[in-house]
Design a protein around this motif. Structure first.
Motif, PDB file in Angstrom:
ATOM      1  N   ALA A 192      -0.299   8.010  -1.544  1.00  0.00           N
ATOM      2  CA  ALA A 192      -1.242   8.098  -2.661  1.00  0.00           C
ATOM      3  C   ALA A 192      -2.607   7.526  -2.312  1.00  0.00           C
ATOM      4  CB  ALA A 192      -0.675   7.372  -3.882  1.00  0.00           C
ATOM      5  N   GLY A 193      -2.680   6.764  -1.220  1.00  0.00           N
ATOM      6  CA  GLY A 193      -3.943   6.133  -0.847  1.00  0.00           C
ATOM      7  C   GLY A 193      -4.359   5.057  -1.820  1.00  0.00           C
ATOM      8  N   THR A 194      -3.372   4.296  -2.329  1.00  0.00           N
ATOM      9  CA  THR A 194      -3.673   3.276  -3.329  1.00  0.00           C
ATOM     10  C   THR A 194      -2.920   1.986  -3.026  1.00  0.00           C
ATOM     11  OG1 THR A 194      -1.868   4.026  -4.772  1.00  0.00           O
ATOM     12  CG2 THR A 194      -4.060   4.975  -5.160  1.00  0.00           C
ATOM     13  N   VAL A 195      -3.427   0.910  -3.609  1.00  0.00           N
ATOM     14  CA  VAL A 195      -2.742  -0.372  -3.559  1.00  0.00           C
ATOM     15  C   VAL A 195      -1.785  -0.433  -4.735  1.00  0.00           C
ATOM     16  CG1 VAL A 195      -3.017  -2.877  -3.701  1.00  0.00           C
ATOM     17  CG2 VAL A 195      -4.639  -1.513  -2.375  1.00  0.00           C
ATOM     18  N   HIS A 196      -0.526  -0.776  -4.456  1.00  0.00           N
ATOM     19  CA  HIS A 196       0.510  -0.773  -5.484  1.00  0.00           C
ATOM     20  C   HIS A 196       0.614  -2.159  -6.115  1.00  0.00           C
ATOM     21  CE1 HIS A 196       4.269   0.294  -7.474  1.00  0.00           C
ATOM     22  NE2 HIS A 196       4.784  -0.839  -7.036  1.00  0.00           N
ATOM     23  N   SER A 240     -10.065  -2.182   3.446  1.00  0.00           N
ATOM     24  CA  SER A 240      -9.422  -2.916   4.534  1.00  0.00           C
ATOM     25  C   SER A 240      -7.907  -2.946   4.376  1.00  0.00           C
ATOM     26  CB  SER A 240      -9.972  -4.335   4.616  1.00  0.00           C
ATOM     27  OG  SER A 240     -11.334  -4.319   5.006  1.00  0.00           O
ATOM     28  N   LEU A 241      -7.423  -3.010   3.134  1.00  0.00           N
ATOM     29  CA  LEU A 241      -5.982  -2.984   2.891  1.00  0.00           C
ATOM     30  C   LEU A 241      -5.396  -1.628   3.262  1.00  0.00           C
ATOM     31  CD1 LEU A 241      -5.986  -4.802  -0.577  1.00  0.00           C
ATOM     32  CD2 LEU A 241      -5.400  -5.812   1.642  1.00  0.00           C
ATOM     33  N   LEU A 242      -6.066  -0.558   2.836  1.00  0.00           N
ATOM     34  CA  LEU A 242      -5.598   0.788   3.178  1.00  0.00           C
ATOM     35  C   LEU A 242      -5.640   0.998   4.682  1.00  0.00           C
ATOM     36  CD1 LEU A 242      -7.393   2.940   0.436  1.00  0.00           C
ATOM     37  CD2 LEU A 242      -5.038   2.106   0.425  1.00  0.00           C
ATOM     38  N   GLY A 243      -6.718   0.509   5.312  1.00  0.00           N
ATOM     39  CA  GLY A 243      -6.860   0.682   6.751  1.00  0.00           C
ATOM     40  C   GLY A 243      -5.797  -0.066   7.539  1.00  0.00           C
ATOM     41  N   ALA A 244      -5.476  -1.285   7.115  1.00  0.00           N
ATOM     42  CA  ALA A 244      -4.435  -2.046   7.799  1.00  0.00           C
ATOM     43  C   ALA A 244      -3.088  -1.338   7.686  1.00  0.00           C
ATOM     44  CB  ALA A 244      -4.350  -3.457   7.211  1.00  0.00           C
ATOM     45  N   ALA A 245      -2.828  -0.748   6.514  1.00  0.00           N
ATOM     46  CA  ALA A 245      -1.566  -0.033   6.321  1.00  0.00           C
ATOM     47  C   ALA A 245      -1.502   1.209   7.208  1.00  0.00           C
ATOM     48  CB  ALA A 245      -1.413   0.361   4.856  1.00  0.00           C
ATOM     49  N   THR A 250      -9.646   7.066   5.104  1.00  0.00           N
ATOM     50  CA  THR A 250      -8.426   7.484   4.417  1.00  0.00           C
ATOM     51  C   THR A 250      -8.726   8.067   3.044  1.00  0.00           C
ATOM     52  OG1 THR A 250      -7.102   5.822   5.585  1.00  0.00           O
ATOM     53  CG2 THR A 250      -6.221   6.650   3.495  1.00  0.00           C
ATOM     54  N   GLY A 251      -9.642   7.445   2.304  1.00  0.00           N
ATOM     55  CA  GLY A 251      -9.921   7.966   0.965  1.00  0.00           C
ATOM     56  C   GLY A 251     -11.274   7.586   0.420  1.00  0.00           C
ATOM     57  N   VAL A 280       0.840  -1.199   0.000  1.00  0.00           N
ATOM     58  CA  VAL A 280       0.000   0.000   0.000  1.00  0.00           C
ATOM     59  C   VAL A 280       0.874   1.248   0.000  1.00  0.00           C
ATOM     60  CG1 VAL A 280      -1.684   1.336   1.325  1.00  0.00           C
ATOM     61  CG2 VAL A 280      -1.930  -1.150   1.134  1.00  0.00           C
ATOM     62  N   ASP A 281       0.550   2.153  -0.904  1.00  0.00           N
ATOM     63  CA  ASP A 281       1.196   3.462  -0.946  1.00  0.00           C
ATOM     64  C   ASP A 281       0.294   4.422  -0.178  1.00  0.00           C
ATOM     65  OD1 ASP A 281       2.214   5.962  -1.514  1.00  0.00           O
ATOM     66  OD2 ASP A 281       2.543   5.564  -3.644  1.00  0.00           O
ATOM     67  N   LEU A 282       0.620   4.665   1.081  1.00  0.00           N
ATOM     68  CA  LEU A 282      -0.250   5.506   1.907  1.00  0.00           C
ATOM     69  C   LEU A 282      -0.271   6.952   1.438  1.00  0.00           C
ATOM     70  CD1 LEU A 282       0.230   4.294   5.591  1.00  0.00           C
ATOM     71  CD2 LEU A 282      -1.877   4.378   4.265  1.00  0.00           C
TER      72      LEU A 282
END
Length: 306
Positions: free
Chosen positions: A21-25, A283-288, A122-123, A17-19
């Motif tokens: 950018a708020g995206t999954v890489h 959930s991925l962004l939140g875990a990061a 987050t986004g 996760v690129d926090l």
């Protein structure tokens, strides 16, 4: 990049996760899980998904996992819940640190519903709200009560453990009215049929749109009940928005009107209601974000108290 794991009932997802950018890489790595499998099988699949990422060495990972779980200690407490019982008492953190390559520096565990809520803040649909309540509707009712994007799981402003599934409506647990199992059972009763022979909620929703009156009635009853149950807690918490995600929320066109009706009946008529904007990645962004926050303050607790 922050590496994360999202552990579900049927699969595990690993992602970078690129926090900023708020995206999954890149492409997440997924492995199937057998909830009734042995501990070594389950841990092996979690580690296999994680190791496929080629995460930075000595990284601090975020791990979203359902309860019951000791999130601060990283110890599984699954017992009698129909999944992962073989992990009961296992130090999952230590087990994964020993198996994942390259080895993590640490793993920060967070409840899966809290991770979803943090990600939506987050986004997603909860962004910009100082106080938000996020729900996940599926096999049960998951919840996150957020202040400035961090979960509140204790104190007088939230249900016990910050968990909507602990709420009682008309003398019964809320999940006996609002859950995949409850909705299918209600539709079976309305049809004088067997719950095992009725479609899933998505199929019941399709029938409601096609004019099946019992299907529409069952769904309306469930989501109005959800609004009635949540209304006093959204008021007490001072929420600016109620965000709804999870598999059942895919039928948003049938959820929103009775949900608003129930909120209104419960005294929360003016509350903003919105569907999740990041159903696949929240959930991925939140875990990061949780891992980054926990690593910076080392508080080791699951959420904050008001």
């Amino acid at each position: 990049m922050r590496p994360v794991l999202e552990i579900g009932g049927t699969h595990v997802t690993a992602a970078l996760v690129d926090l900023s950018a708020g995206t999954v890489h890149g492409r997440p790595a997924r492995e199937p899980l057998t909830p009734q499998g042995g501990a070594e099988e389950i841990l092996g699949r979690l580690a296999r998904a994680a190791s496929r990422l080629e995460a930075p060495p000595s990284a601090t990972w975020g791990v979203a996992v359902p309860g019951p779980f000791d999130y601060a200690a990283g110890v599984a407490l699954f017992q009698g819940v129909g999944k992962f019982d073989s992990l009961y008492g296992t130090d999952v953190g230590a087990a994964l640190r020993a198996r994942i390559r390259p080895a993590p520096a640490a793993l920060r565990f967070v409840n899966d519903a809290d991770a979803f809520g943090i990600g939506e803040h987050t986004g997603g649909a909860a962004a910009g709200h100082a106080r938000a309540v996020c729900l996940t509707l599926g096999s049960g009712v998951g919840s996150a009560f957020l202040v400035d994007g961090m979960p509140v799981n204790d104190g007088p402003l939230v249900p016990p453990e910050g968990s909507a599934h602990r709420l009682v409506l008309d003398g019964r647990p809320l999940e006996e009215t609002v859950s995949r199992r409850a909705i299918r059972a209600a539709y079976a009763r309305a049809q004088d049929g067997d719950p095992d022979d009725v479609p899933d909620v998505r199929g019941i929703a399709a029938r409601a749109r096609a004019g099946d009156a019992p299907a529409g009635t069952v769904l309306a009853h469930a989501f109005r009940a959800l609004g009635v149950a949540m209304a006093p807690w959204t008021i007490r918490f001072g929420a600016g928005v109620l965000v709804v995600g999870g598999s059942i929320s895919a039928s948003w066109d049938l959820v929103v009107a009775p949900l608003r009706e129930g909120l209104s009946d419960g005294g929360a008529a003016g509350l903003r209601v919105a569907p999740a904007l990041l159903p696949d990645t929240a959930s991925l962004l939140g875990a990061a974000r949780w891992a980054a926050s926990s690593a910076s303050d080392e508080e080791g607790s699951q959420g904050v108290r008001l």
